[in-house]
Scaffold this motif. Structure first.
Motif, PDB file in Angstrom:
ATOM      1  N   SER A 196      -4.878  -7.171   7.861  1.00 15.13           N
ATOM      2  CA  SER A 196      -5.237  -5.754   7.750  1.00 15.13           C
ATOM      3  C   SER A 196      -6.735  -5.537   7.881  1.00 15.13           C
TER       4      SER A 196
ATOM      5  N   SER B 271      -2.813 -10.680   4.674  1.00 18.47           N
ATOM      6  CA  SER B 271      -2.708 -11.491   5.890  1.00 18.47           C
ATOM      7  C   SER B 271      -1.444 -12.328   5.878  1.00 18.47           C
TER       8      SER B 271
ATOM      9  N   GLN C  17       5.010  -2.268   7.594  1.00 20.68           N
ATOM     10  CA  GLN C  17       3.569  -2.315   7.821  1.00 20.68           C
ATOM     11  C   GLN C  17       2.728  -1.801   6.653  1.00 20.68           C
TER      12      GLN C  17
ATOM     13  N   THR D 181       0.829  -1.214   0.000  1.00 17.52           N
ATOM     14  CA  THR D 181       0.000   0.000   0.000  1.00 17.52           C
ATOM     15  C   THR D 181       0.859   1.257   0.000  1.00 17.52           C
TER      16      THR D 181
ATOM     17  N   SER E 100      -1.879  -7.065  13.992  1.00 16.19           N
ATOM     18  CA  SER E 100      -0.477  -6.986  13.604  1.00 16.19           C
ATOM     19  C   SER E 100       0.377  -7.262  14.837  1.00 16.19           C
TER      20      SER E 100
ATOM     21  N   ASP F 169      -1.476  -4.564   2.772  1.00 20.54           N
ATOM     22  CA  ASP F 169      -2.790  -5.130   3.053  1.00 20.54           C
ATOM     23  C   ASP F 169      -2.699  -6.638   2.877  1.00 20.54           C
TER      24      ASP F 169
END
Length: 372
Positions: free
Chosen positions: A72, A61, A56, A17, A77, A59
């Motif tokens: 996400s 898993s 981080q 992202t 997290s 998006d």
């Protein structure tokens, strides 16, 4: 010694992202080593950092051993320290003021204090460093430091092992030894392992499967043999350093035998790919599909898909020679491959010599994708 065990594998579904692209859907089974290969900037280290919880901007898993490390959509997290990931870096990342044993003891803080020294010594013995326990990193060779780093990563019984160019900082002889030792060590390590490497030979030797990444996108995941014999696309083939990738038009099809028009000459190729007359496709002549003959020394029975040409380049590279053949019918489409140097001497090959190539129908490769 208690072996490292897990009941399930690693399942990754991630899409970037942030500024770094990432599009990966990958599994790594317990005890399996998956190598991540691709050019610089392809997302290999970014993927490792995301798995370790250090990146981080994604998006998707991450599931490991049935435990959700990242999701996400649910706002999950786990912190890096709770994922229990073992990491080995190119730069060793050892504490220079601590001995080999002390570097391991620092990584064993989760186990009872009375057990730390025996476990540390067991792992140092396991990576062939017995007797060097009290030496600091500066007193160790590059290979010995990397053995300490590997023992430090494995001693705490991690749930996942990440190797980021672990052997690239050592000489070739040491690198070969470390690879062999890792293969032996893996026989008792039942956790998923991901290896980032720029060295294709290393990936082919160590990996159970190889994942090819480019611009953050997963292009193909396959066993080493499958990947090298059947790259999915011309892009994958070129990323793996393969040559002799061309386009052709399908003239006819007879079951699994395709007849192609390659710039004016006809070639027959065995393939189950669903191409029909009139289609344009991409094909490759791997080294195992090429036979070279001098016109004045023909080999009976080796005249399949003959391509007349001229040797335009002959370069000796140690025990092998690199040959480039310019086809008569298409000088702009040279065919390149290697042969043993003793073959060059025996055949008395030289630049500008006319030759004939025979392309074996069974060994030529038709790509799934028609895009060059």
């Amino acid at each position: 010694m208690t072996e490292i065990q897990t009941k399930a594998g690693l399942r990754i579904r991630l899409r970037g992202t942030g500024e770094i692209p990432l599009d990966v859907d990958l599994q790594c089974h317990p005890g399996e080593l998956v190598a991540l290969v691709g050019p610089s900037g392809s997302g290999k280290t970014t993927l490792l950092r995301a798995l370790a919880g250090l990146y981080q901007q994604v998006d998707g898993s991450i599931l490991n051993n049935g435990e959700c490390w990242f999701d996400s959509s649910q706002g999950i997290s786990l912190k890096p320290e709770t994922r229990h990931v073992g990491m080995v870096f190119q730069s060793y990342a050892l504490f220079p003021h601590l001995s080999a044993r002390e570097n391991l003891l620092l990584a064993l803080r989760r186990i009872p204090a009375a057990n730390r020294a025996p476990v540390a010594d067991q792992w140092l013995q396991r990576v062939n460093l017995s007797g060097l326990e009290n030496r600091r990193p500066r007193q160790l060779s590059g290979g010995q430091r990397q053995r300490v780093a590997l023992a430090r990563a494995l001693a705490p019984c991690p749930r996942l092992l990440l190797l980021d160019e672990p052997f690239s900082a050592v000489d070739q002889v040491t690198r070969i030894k470390l690879r062999r030792e890792l293969v032996v060590l893996r026989q008792s390590i039942d956790i998923p392992t991901l290896l980032v490497t720029h060295d294709l030979d290393e990936a082919l030797q160590l990996a159970d499967r190889i994942c090819v990444l480019h611009h953050g996108k997963q292009l193909q995941v396959a066993t080493p043999d499958e990947l090298m014999s059947h790259p999915a696309t011309p892009v994958v083939a070129r990323l793996l350093g393969m040559q002799n990738i061309f386009s052709a038009r399908v003239i006819s099809r007879d079951d699994d035998l395709l007849t192609l028009d390659w710039s004016g000459i006809s070639l027959k190729v065995q393939s189950k790919e669903p191409f029909n007359p009139g289609d344009t496709l991409s094909w490759m002549a791997p080294p195992q599909s090429i036979l070279l003959q001098r016109p004045d020394r023909p080999v009976p029975g080796d005249s399949e898909n003959p391509v007349a040409g001229t040797i335009s380049e002959l370069v000796r590279l140690g025990p092998h020679a690199s040959l480039r053949i310019t086809p008569q019918h298409a000088p702009e489409l040279p065919i390149s491959f290697y042969v043993p140097h003793h073959y060059v001497e025996r055949q008395n090959l030289s630049v500008d010599m006319p030759v004939t190539l025979s392309l074996k129908a069974k060994a030529m490769h038709i790509f799934h994708s028609a895009i060059l």
